[in-house]
Scaffold this motif. Structure first.
Motif, short mmCIF file in Angstrom:
data_model
loop_
_atom_site.label_atom_id
_atom_site.label_comp_id
_atom_site.label_asym_id
_atom_site.label_seq_id
_atom_site.Cartn_x
_atom_site.Cartn_y
_atom_site.Cartn_z
N ALA A 248 72.23 82.64 -40.20
CA ALA A 248 71.19 82.07 -41.06
C ALA A 248 70.32 81.08 -40.31
N HIS A 249 70.46 81.04 -39.00
CA HIS A 249 69.59 80.15 -38.20
C HIS A 249 69.14 80.91 -36.95
N PRO A 250 67.86 80.82 -36.61
CA PRO A 250 67.37 81.55 -35.44
C PRO A 250 68.09 81.18 -34.14
N TYR A 251 68.58 79.94 -34.05
CA TYR A 251 69.31 79.56 -32.84
C TYR A 251 70.62 80.35 -32.73
N GLY A 285 59.42 67.56 -36.25
CA GLY A 285 59.79 68.70 -37.07
C GLY A 285 61.15 69.23 -36.67
N CYS A 286 61.28 70.55 -36.67
CA CYS A 286 62.55 71.18 -36.29
C CYS A 286 62.71 71.11 -34.77
N ALA A 287 63.85 70.57 -34.30
CA ALA A 287 64.05 70.39 -32.86
C ALA A 287 64.03 71.72 -32.10
N PHE A 288 64.26 72.82 -32.82
CA PHE A 288 64.31 74.14 -32.16
C PHE A 288 62.93 74.79 -32.10
N HIS A 289 61.90 74.18 -32.72
CA HIS A 289 60.65 74.93 -32.88
C HIS A 289 60.00 75.38 -31.57
N PRO A 290 60.08 74.58 -30.47
CA PRO A 290 59.41 75.08 -29.25
C PRO A 290 60.01 76.38 -28.71
N ARG A 291 61.24 76.70 -29.13
CA ARG A 291 61.90 77.90 -28.59
C ARG A 291 62.07 78.97 -29.67
N CYS A 292 61.62 78.68 -30.88
CA CYS A 292 62.01 79.55 -32.00
C CYS A 292 60.97 80.66 -32.22
N PRO A 293 61.41 81.92 -32.17
CA PRO A 293 60.47 83.01 -32.40
C PRO A 293 60.00 83.08 -33.85
N PHE A 294 60.66 82.33 -34.75
CA PHE A 294 60.30 82.36 -36.17
C PHE A 294 59.41 81.18 -36.58
N ALA A 295 59.11 80.28 -35.64
CA ALA A 295 58.47 79.01 -36.00
C ALA A 295 57.11 79.22 -36.67
N ARG A 296 56.82 78.43 -37.72
CA ARG A 296 55.52 78.38 -38.38
C ARG A 296 55.05 76.93 -38.40
N LYS A 298 54.90 74.65 -40.67
CA LYS A 298 55.80 73.72 -41.34
C LYS A 298 56.90 73.23 -40.38
N CYS A 299 57.34 74.12 -39.49
CA CYS A 299 58.44 73.80 -38.57
C CYS A 299 58.05 72.71 -37.59
N ARG A 300 56.79 72.64 -37.24
CA ARG A 300 56.32 71.64 -36.29
C ARG A 300 56.17 70.27 -36.93
N ASP A 303 61.13 68.19 -40.45
CA ASP A 303 62.49 68.37 -39.96
C ASP A 303 63.31 69.02 -41.08
N PRO A 304 63.85 70.20 -40.86
CA PRO A 304 64.56 70.87 -41.97
C PRO A 304 65.86 70.18 -42.35
N GLU A 305 66.13 70.08 -43.65
CA GLU A 305 67.40 69.59 -44.16
C GLU A 305 68.41 70.73 -44.12
N ALA A 316 70.30 74.67 -41.30
CA ALA A 316 69.20 73.70 -41.24
C ALA A 316 67.95 74.40 -40.71
N CYS A 317 67.50 75.39 -41.47
CA CYS A 317 66.27 76.10 -41.13
C CYS A 317 65.45 76.24 -42.40
N HIS A 318 64.13 76.00 -42.31
CA HIS A 318 63.27 76.15 -43.49
C HIS A 318 63.33 77.57 -44.05
N PHE A 319 63.62 78.51 -43.19
CA PHE A 319 63.52 79.91 -43.61
C PHE A 319 64.88 80.61 -43.55
N ALA A 320 65.94 79.83 -43.85
CA ALA A 320 67.31 80.34 -43.70
C ALA A 320 67.52 81.65 -44.45
S1 SF4 Z 1 62.94 75.57 -39.20
FE1 SF4 Z 1 61.37 76.84 -38.21
S2 SF4 Z 1 61.52 76.36 -36.01
FE2 SF4 Z 1 63.37 75.61 -36.99
S3 SF4 Z 1 64.80 77.24 -36.75
FE3 SF4 Z 1 63.85 77.57 -38.75
S4 SF4 Z 1 62.13 78.93 -38.38
FE4 SF4 Z 1 62.80 78.13 -36.37
#
Ligand code: SF4
Ligand SMILES: Nc1ncnc2c1ncn2[C@@H]1O[C@H](COP(=O)(O)OP(=O)(O)O)[C@@H](O)[C@H]1O
Ligand SMILES: [Mg+2]
Length: 332
Positions: A248-251, A285-296, A298-300, A303-305, A316-320
């Motif tokens: 449920a998380h891109p990482y 925002g989300c600490a993973f966003h620079p590496r995340c292929p799903f980032a939009r 909002k992610c920048r 910070d996702p709860e 902890a992803c906006h798009f879990a």
């Molecule tokens: S919140 Fe955005 S950047 Fe972070 S893991 Fe989810 S999709 Fe990727």
């Protein structure tokens, strides 16, 4: 879950560095129950060892707990003194360190180092302590234990040294065992033996166990639950089956792609692009966003709860939900 052995609430640990505070652990929460094995998984530098050491009352030099609470068997241990920790450590919670060669004293025999646990904590005599040490060495599968008692650590192979560490950790019957990358330096066959041994002891004694690894593949066989760590945070939790079958998380997805399978001849398929962030200045925002292929966008910014996805299941992803169902296309 039966009795909670370990409860960690919103733990944050910082290093004081010449460049300012380095936020190594940034609000971590989890529980470990009796008889349960939790795997903490993440790339190097994600804060696994700092978390583990803090749970053992071994906050690293120049680091401090900035917030949060650690409770062991219902007792708040966050503010214990060194003396109180020396009594607790080994008795209730024990750890197998990442590098057995540096954790063992090279100038003392392994028998002495195991027996010392009984002498120091149980005030047992030399003979009785040695007898118990032999028993422990046999339990952890060290052949010819009686004779090997008087050997120094360098006379043991990497796998056997790891067994010595396990014997020391189990000596006083702790309720909680932390194993920090216990197999990293070992070849695949020995890795499997060590994991099997840990799992056997854990089941036999109903231990709560935390097994730490950078390799999601290693923990699949050894754990009940998984907490995936990134940049000092837990970004996904669930049972091993939940996390493997529907990450449920891109990482987590990235880590799974990096797991070698027997078919690839043991070589990782693809590591995650890019580097973990600088914890002196984590990204907005989300600490993973620079590496995340799903980032939009909002992610920048945000910070996702933690999103609850079920009982003890969170991401902890906006798009879990989209990551889980595979709906998300990664564009937009
Ligand atoms: S919140 Fe955005 S950047 Fe972070 S893991 Fe989810 S999709 Fe990727
Ligand atoms: N003694 C130290 N001084 C400053 N920063 C440190 C120190 N030890 C670890 N760190 C930093 O803390 C973060 C977490 O480290 P660690 O818990 O060892 O990671 P892991 O075990 O997941 O590989 C890393 O970014 C690391 O650079
Ligand atoms: Mg580590």
């Amino acid at each position: 879950m039966t009795g909670v052995l370990l409860q960690v609430d919103d733990l944050a640990v910082e290093f004081d560095t010449p460049k300012g505070p380095l936020r190594a652990v940034r609000g971590v929460s989890f529980q470990v129950g009796e008889g349960e094995t939790l795997a903490i998984v993440g790339e190097s530098g994600s804060g696994k060892s700092v978390t583990a050491h803090t749970l053992m009352g071994l906050v690293p030099l120049r680091a401090r707990i900035v917030s949060g609470r650690v409770t062991i068997e219902g007792r708040d241990v966050t503010g214990l003194s060194d003396k109180e920790w020396r009594e607790l450590r080994g008795e209730r919670i024990a750890m197998i360190f990442q590098d057995p060669l540096s954790a063992l004293n090279p100038s003392l025999t392994v028998g002495y180092q195991i027996a010392e646990m009984f002498r120091r904590h149980r005030r047992l005599g030399r003979k009785e302590s040695r007898r118990l040490a032999v028993g422990l060495m046999e339990q952890v599968g060290i052949p010819d234990a009686e004779r090997r008692l008087d050997d120094h650590p360098h006379r043991f192979s990497g796998g056997m040294r790891q067994r010595v560490m396990i014997a020391i950790a189990l000596a006083l019957d702790p309720r909680l065992l932390i194993a920090d990358e216990p197999t990293t330096a070992l070849d695949v066959t020995v890795q499997a033996q060590i994991l099997r041994l840990l799992r056997q002891r854990q089941r036999a004694d109903r231990l709560g166990m935390i097994i730490i690894s950078h390799d999601l593949g290693v923990v699949a066989r050894a754990a009940d639950r998984v907490a995936v760590m990134y940049a000092g945070r837990i970004v996904e939790t669930g049972t091993v089956a939940e996390v493997y079958e529907r990450p449920a998380h891109p990482y987590t997805l990235g880590l799974m792609r990096a797991v070698p399978t027997p078919r690839d001849g043991g070589a990782p398929l693809e590591a995650i692009d890019g580097q973990p962030p600088d914890l002196l200045a984590p990204p907005d925002g989300c600490a993973f966003h620079p590496r995340c292929p799903f980032a939009r966008d909002k992610c920048r910014e945000v910070d996702p709860e933690q999103h609850e996805l079920g009982p003890r299941r969170a991401s902890a992803c906006h798009f879990a939900e989209e990551v889980m169902t595979g709906v998300h296309t990664g564009h937009g």
